[in-house]
Design a protein around this motif. Structure first.
Motif, PDB file in Angstrom:
ATOM      1  N   CYS A  43       5.310  45.151 -19.886  1.00 20.25           N
ATOM      2  CA  CYS A  43       5.942  44.551 -21.058  1.00 20.25           C
ATOM      3  C   CYS A  43       7.292  43.931 -20.717  1.00 20.25           C
ATOM      4  O   CYS A  43       7.894  44.242 -19.680  1.00 20.25           O
ATOM      5  N   ASN A  44       7.748  43.033 -21.591  1.00 21.98           N
ATOM      6  CA  ASN A  44       9.022  42.330 -21.417  1.00 21.98           C
ATOM      7  C   ASN A  44       9.069  41.581 -20.078  1.00 21.98           C
ATOM      8  O   ASN A  44      10.107  41.519 -19.409  1.00 21.98           O
ATOM      9  N   VAL A  45       7.941  41.007 -19.693  1.00 21.68           N
ATOM     10  CA  VAL A  45       7.856  40.254 -18.443  1.00 21.68           C
ATOM     11  C   VAL A  45       8.296  38.818 -18.699  1.00 21.68           C
ATOM     12  O   VAL A  45       7.765  38.150 -19.601  1.00 21.68           O
ATOM     13  N   ASP A  46       9.263  38.322 -17.933  1.00 23.73           N
ATOM     14  CA  ASP A  46       9.662  36.931 -18.074  1.00 23.73           C
ATOM     15  C   ASP A  46       8.967  36.097 -16.992  1.00 23.73           C
ATOM     16  O   ASP A  46       8.337  36.626 -16.070  1.00 23.73           O
ATOM     17  N   GLU A  47       9.080  34.794 -17.127  1.00 22.83           N
ATOM     18  CA  GLU A  47       8.366  33.899 -16.205  1.00 22.83           C
ATOM     19  C   GLU A  47       8.804  34.114 -14.762  1.00 22.83           C
ATOM     20  O   GLU A  47       7.986  34.067 -13.836  1.00 22.83           O
ATOM     21  N   ALA A  48      10.084  34.382 -14.576  1.00 22.69           N
ATOM     22  CA  ALA A  48      10.596  34.552 -13.218  1.00 22.69           C
ATOM     23  C   ALA A  48      10.011  35.773 -12.514  1.00 22.69           C
ATOM     24  O   ALA A  48       9.987  35.827 -11.278  1.00 22.69           O
ATOM     25  N   LEU A  85       0.785  31.378 -16.434  1.00 22.39           N
ATOM     26  CA  LEU A  85      -0.497  31.190 -15.748  1.00 22.39           C
ATOM     27  C   LEU A  85      -0.311  30.295 -14.528  1.00 22.39           C
ATOM     28  O   LEU A  85      -0.821  30.591 -13.432  1.00 22.39           O
ATOM     29  N   ASP A  86       0.449  29.221 -14.683  1.00 21.77           N
ATOM     30  CA  ASP A  86       0.722  28.336 -13.548  1.00 21.77           C
ATOM     31  C   ASP A  86       1.490  29.058 -12.452  1.00 21.77           C
ATOM     32  O   ASP A  86       1.195  28.897 -11.252  1.00 21.77           O
ATOM     33  N   ARG A  87       2.487  29.862 -12.834  1.00 17.29           N
ATOM     34  CA  ARG A  87       3.286  30.581 -11.839  1.00 17.29           C
ATOM     35  C   ARG A  87       2.441  31.594 -11.082  1.00 17.29           C
ATOM     36  O   ARG A  87       2.590  31.762  -9.861  1.00 17.29           O
ATOM     37  N   ALA A  88       1.553  32.290 -11.784  1.00 17.67           N
ATOM     38  CA  ALA A  88       0.678  33.258 -11.123  1.00 17.67           C
ATOM     39  C   ALA A  88      -0.230  32.556 -10.123  1.00 17.67           C
ATOM     40  O   ALA A  88      -0.434  33.041  -8.994  1.00 17.67           O
ATOM     41  N   ARG A  89      -0.741  31.429 -10.507  1.00 16.04           N
ATOM     42  CA  ARG A  89      -1.633  30.679  -9.597  1.00 16.04           C
ATOM     43  C   ARG A  89      -0.873  30.235  -8.347  1.00 16.04           C
ATOM     44  O   ARG A  89      -1.391  30.336  -7.219  1.00 16.04           O
ATOM     45  N   GLN A  90       0.338  29.764  -8.529  1.00 17.12           N
ATOM     46  CA  GLN A  90       1.138  29.305  -7.392  1.00 17.12           C
ATOM     47  C   GLN A  90       1.541  30.440  -6.469  1.00 17.12           C
ATOM     48  O   GLN A  90       1.849  30.221  -5.291  1.00 17.12           O
ATOM     49  N   ALA A  91       1.546  31.675  -7.007  1.00 12.11           N
ATOM     50  CA  ALA A  91       1.963  32.840  -6.209  1.00 12.11           C
ATOM     51  C   ALA A  91       0.864  33.363  -5.290  1.00 12.11           C
ATOM     52  O   ALA A  91       1.133  34.204  -4.427  1.00 12.11           O
ATOM     53  N   MET A  92      -0.370  32.898  -5.442  1.00 12.96           N
ATOM     54  CA  MET A  92      -1.473  33.398  -4.634  1.00 12.96           C
ATOM     55  C   MET A  92      -1.330  32.960  -3.177  1.00 12.96           C
ATOM     56  O   MET A  92      -0.828  31.871  -2.888  1.00 12.96           O
ATOM     57  N   VAL A  93      -1.804  33.812  -2.273  1.00 18.78           N
ATOM     58  CA  VAL A  93      -1.786  33.521  -0.840  1.00 18.78           C
ATOM     59  C   VAL A  93      -3.200  33.799  -0.312  1.00 18.78           C
ATOM     60  O   VAL A  93      -3.505  34.899   0.131  1.00 18.78           O
ATOM     61  N   PRO A  94      -4.116  32.802  -0.415  1.00 19.63           N
ATOM     62  CA  PRO A  94      -5.501  33.037   0.021  1.00 19.63           C
ATOM     63  C   PRO A  94      -5.545  33.591   1.449  1.00 19.63           C
ATOM     64  O   PRO A  94      -4.742  33.161   2.288  1.00 19.63           O
ATOM     65  N   PRO A  95      -6.454  34.564   1.710  1.00 12.04           N
ATOM     66  CA  PRO A  95      -7.530  35.041   0.846  1.00 12.04           C
ATOM     67  C   PRO A  95      -7.093  36.100  -0.169  1.00 12.04           C
ATOM     68  O   PRO A  95      -7.931  36.677  -0.839  1.00 12.04           O
ATOM     69  N   PHE A  96      -5.791  36.352  -0.272  1.00 13.03           N
ATOM     70  CA  PHE A  96      -5.288  37.292  -1.273  1.00 13.03           C
ATOM     71  C   PHE A  96      -5.095  36.518  -2.580  1.00 13.03           C
ATOM     72  O   PHE A  96      -4.029  35.955  -2.834  1.00 13.03           O
ATOM     73  N   GLU A  97      -6.139  36.472  -3.377  1.00 14.59           N
ATOM     74  CA  GLU A  97      -6.140  35.665  -4.590  1.00 14.59           C
ATOM     75  C   GLU A  97      -7.004  36.345  -5.639  1.00 14.59           C
ATOM     76  O   GLU A  97      -8.126  36.765  -5.353  1.00 14.59           O
ATOM     77  N   VAL A  98      -6.474  36.484  -6.861  1.00 20.02           N
ATOM     78  CA  VAL A  98      -7.197  37.157  -7.941  1.00 20.02           C
ATOM     79  C   VAL A  98      -7.345  36.210  -9.123  1.00 20.02           C
ATOM     80  O   VAL A  98      -6.665  35.189  -9.231  1.00 20.02           O
TER      81      VAL A  98
END
Length: 311
Positions: A43-48, A85-98
């Motif tokens: 909870c109380n998660v900001d974009e950063a 959602l965009d930030r989470a996608r950009q944070a992925m490091v394949p093959p570590f991707e969910v």
């Protein structure tokens, strides 16, 4: 990173991020019913914070474990959820991707169900689509109204976002939607009965997306909607958001409408499709075999498929 043995399979874990003080119990229940075994709210998660939380989730389980890991983004702000959602996608490091699924306040799935059912009945009852149709969204500055506006506008509708408080508020929200989702909508005021009735006289489709328990269109107002084809209401709490639209209606003739072929779509008909959309998207995340990123376009695709199957 050691993988689990076959005798101890890794559990399905869903990490749920929200910018609000609590995660929605509705979404927690939906995730568990879709097969997630461990559901953890943040909870109380900001974009950063999204990047660090996402990478903490992906690096701890190994390439096989990430296939049993998902992220859900809730909250109340549709723009912030899209950005997260965009930030989470950009944070992925394949093959570590969910897989990641955003649905703030249920707005993506509810709006998807609303627009898909209206689209279905435009074709079924009137042999037309959204192209060029004047869509008035009452209570349009809220979460569901914003997303429904973007969806309808993307289908070629002439969308007017109405605010009961002021024209400036409606214009502000319209401008935000247009910039963020690359669509064209406009803002209108429905502060007075005269303003509302003027806008209803132009409308061919009306969405009621105001807060629960508030009627935004009375029987007297309905009489002014001389061009109305469909009225759809997401409010399941009495009184009905649009007079004459019962929560169970799904294309029922609308009593009191100027046109005899006008129909109504009620909250439980919309809610039934919304429930199926959310369940299917959670299941897709868990069973798809490869990472997916699910926002309101994917929710709308799913809602359209469900609506098509209704016959």
């Amino acid at each position: 990173m050691p993988e689990a043995t076959e005798s101890i399979p890794r559990p399905y874990i869903l990490h749920m991020f929200t910018a609000t003080p609590q995660m929605s119990p509705f979404d927690v229940n939906m995730a568990a019913d879709a097969g997630y075994q461990i559901v953890v709210p943040y909870c109380n998660v900001d974009e950063a914070s999204v990047v660090q939380l996402t990478q903490d989730a992906i690096f701890s389980r190994g390439p096989k474990g990430v296939s049993r890991t998902g992220i859900f983004i809730g909250g109340r702000d549709v723009m912030l959820a899209a950005d997260m959602l965009d930030r989470a996608r950009q944070a992925m490091v394949p093959p570590f991707e969910v897989s990641v699924f955003a649905d703030p306040s249920g707005s993506y799935t509810t709006a998807a169900a609303l627009v898909a059912l209206v689209e279905r009945h435009l074709k079924k009852e009137h042999s037309v689509d959204f192209g060029g149709k004047r869509v008035l969204i009452l209570g349009g500055t809220g979460a569901v109204g914003r997303v429904a506006a973007a969806m309808a506008a993307s289908l070629g509708a002439d969308v007017a976002i109405a605010s009961h408080s002021s024209a400036s508020r409606a214009t502000q929200v319209s401008d935000e939607i247009n910039r963020r989702f690359d669509v064209a909508t406009s803002g209108v005021a429905t502060t007075t009965p005269e303003q509302l009735q003027k806008e209803l006289a132009r409308a061919e489709v009306v969405f009621a997306t105001a807060v629960a328990g508030v009627q935004v269109m009375s029987a007297a107002d309905l009489a002014h909607a001389k061009n109305l084809l469909i009225a759809a209401d997401v409010n399941a709490v009495p009184p009905e958001g649009i007079a004459g639209v019962n929560v169970m209606d799904d294309g029922k003739p609308l009593a009191g409408a100027a046109r005899q072929d006008a129909v109504g779509i009620g909250a439980l008909a919309i809610g039934n499709v919304k429930y199926q959309v959310e369940h299917r998207l959670f299941v897709r995340m868990r069973t798809g075999g490869k990472p997916v990123y699910l926002g309101f376009p994917e929710a709308f695709d799913e809602a359209r498929a469900i609506a098509a199957g209704l016959g």
